[in-house]
Design a protein around this motif. Structure first.
Motif: not given
Length: 545
Positions: A67-71, A363-368, A396-400, A402-404
């Motif tokens: 949800t907080q992914y940039y291009v 899941a929905r991740s709000d990580g950057l 990968w760990d942040a996405v798969a 849920g790590a920071p």
């Protein structure tokens, strides 16, 4: 037992999520790229709009939505960062797309992810859009790590004829001008004059047989044929769709899905165009599963758009609010070509039924996250380690799991051309944590006559920007960028933000431009000629140097 676990049992029935990739064979890697798709145009992002994307929804459900992914705000810049893992300011793509006749391409000194994966033993294929330069053969897909390419080199074309075309002509009654094409068959779409060339190739050779076959159909068939020929060798498959770049067009069957009265004719065309892409993805996935379902379950699929949606041109689609807000990018401010959230924050997900733990899927991740992250992440999945010297991170760990996220900042863009370029003002933006700094203009010493680097005001600057051309928004409290808090910011904090922006300015290279010397007098091809004017719609647009 009362709890089910993936790897080991821990107390209180709390599962420890562990990446399935540890010690496993390298996975097949998929990269699916939509064109000009807004944040609010996928069903998995907003089901209330009624846009049908069942196949992409299913993939998203088997993974994690970001949800907080940039291009970047425009095409070539995003694709150059995707391939290299580097910010556009380091590449020369920070100000413009690579235009049809410009003798410039992403420099060979920057390794593409396709090159690294090919060197690691992967079969590699690109189906669809390139737009990273093709003035010489050394800069075309087959020379940059792709073993197979079926698609087009430039930024836009007719979806049916594959002749250069970038826009529809609308009449006041919301219908397309019959002289410019139609919503169902764009046979007449073409760029006028010097750019009206044929742009569809198979492994570097013009492919006229594709003429009058919809690009999404060709891509689905070509990708499926590639999958049918796979052996045990792992592969990297990129499918870069024309959908949903203009000209906006689809077939009657997809328009008919939106026959409900609540949709305008323009919406039926656009939404059908989106669903057409989804159906093509479904056909490719179905092909992969029919050949080896277990193998597909172990693959990693990344989905991204290349930038936010542009204004469609009709309020029946845009539903414009306060000038800067359109439905396609809701709830964000701005559109394609701008560094506002609406131009740069897009729909994305990572999917893998085997490699994303079941408790994490859906899941929905709000990580950057940023588009530069895919290069190191995919290479690390393939080889066990990420390349050094990139702006991207292995996420990968942040996405798969849920790590920071390892990412704490994002450089949206930094164009030193205040009065020129497709990347519109504000010209520079940086996010650190929840704060986003924008500079309406940003000079870089030695570029465009600037003696020193730094922000400044400029013509057309929004009224809420400070006199020196700055704005800061707290994206946690104000994701729609409505309230500039720069005046309330502590001086040390603002200085830190400006210092980070200056850091990237100091490391930047001059931007590519469309006219000689293209990237400054030191550019190796500064005296090179542009491509000659088109010899006609049937003449292929080939490398010329």
């Amino acid at each position: 037992m009362g709890c089910r676990f993936f790897v080991m049992m821990v107390s209180r029935c709390a599962p420890l999520l562990v990446a399935a990739s540890a010690g496993a064979a390298p996975p097949d890697l998929w990269l699916v790229v939509a064109d000009d798709l807004g944040y609010n145009e996928m069903n998995f992002m907003n089901a209330t709009r009624g846009i049908e994307t069942p196949f992409l929804d299913a993939l998203a459900a088997d993974g994690v939505v970001l949800t907080q992914y940039y291009v970047a705000p425009i095409c070539s810049p995003t694709r150059s960062s995707l391939m290299t893992g580097k910010y556009t300011a380091r590449l020369g793509t920070q100000s413009n797309v690579i235009y049809w006749d410009t003798p410039w391409s992403v420099p060979l000194e920057h390794a593409f992810v396709s090159e690294r994966l090919q060197a690691a033993g992967y079969d590699t294929a690109l189906f669809g859009k390139w737009h990273l330069g093709m003035h010489a053969d050394a800069f075309t897909p087959l020379s940059r790590g792709f073993g197979t390419h079926v698609g087009y080199y430039q930024g836009c074309e007719s979806a049916f004829t594959h002749v250069a075309a970038c826009r529809a002509v609308w009449k006041s009654n919301l219908q397309l001008d019959v002289n410019a094409g139609s919503p169902d068959a764009d046979d007449n779409f073409t760029c006028a004059g010097r750019y009206a060339g044929y742009d569809w190739f198979e492994d570097g050779v013009p492919a006229p047989a594709a003429n009058r076959t919809k690009s999404s159909d060709v891509l689905a068939a070509s990708a499926s044929a590639f999958l049918a020929a796979r052996t045990t060798t792992p592969y990297f498959l990129e499918v870069a769709f024309q959908n949903v770049h203009g000209p906006y067009t689809t077939t009657p069957a997809f328009r008919a899905k939106y026959a409900a009265k609540k949709f305008s004719d323009a919406e039926r065309t656009l939404f059908g165009y989106i669903t057409e892409m989804d159906a093509a993805v479904g056909a490719i996935v179905d092909a992969a599963k029919s050949f080896d379902a277990a193998r597909f379950d172990d693959a990693v699929v990344v989905f991204t758009s290349d930038n936010g949606a542009p204004a469609f041109g009709k309020d029946s689609v845009d539903h414009t609010r306060d000038g800067d807000y359109i439905a396609r990018n809701h709830p964000f401010r701005g559109v394609k070509s701008f560094l506002w959230e609406g131009g740069t924050r897009v729909a994305a997900f990572v999917s893998s039924r085997n490699r994303v733990p079941a408790a994490r899927r859906g899941a929905r991740s709000d990580g950057l996250f940023h588009v530069t992250d895919w290069h190191p992440t995919l290479v690390a999945l393939a080889t066990g380690h990420a390349p050094a010297g990139l702006d991207g991170f292995d996420v990968w760990d942040a996405v798969a799991l849920g790590a920071p996220s390892p990412r704490t900042e994002v450089l949206y863009g930094l164009s030193p051309l205040c009065d020129a370029g497709q990347a519109k003002a504000p010209k520079a933006a940086l996010r650190v944590g929840e704060l986003k700094l924008l500079a309406f203009c940003y000079a870089v010493a030695g570029v465009d006559g600037a003696a020193a680097s730094g922000p400044s005001a400029g013509p057309g600057m929004p009224a809420d920007f400070s006199p020196d051309g700055l704005a800061v928004y707290n994206l946690t409290a104000d994701p729609s960028e409505t309230t500039n808090v720069v005046a309330a910011l502590d001086a040390p904090l603002l200085a830190n933000l400006l210092g980070r922006l200056a850091h990237f300015a100091d490391a930047s290279v001059p931007p590519m431009q469309w006219d000689p010397p293209y990237q400054g007098d030191d550019y190796a091809c500064a005296a090179c000629p542009k491509h000659a004017p088109s010899a006609g719609v049937a003449a292929p647009w080939l490398p010329w140097l």
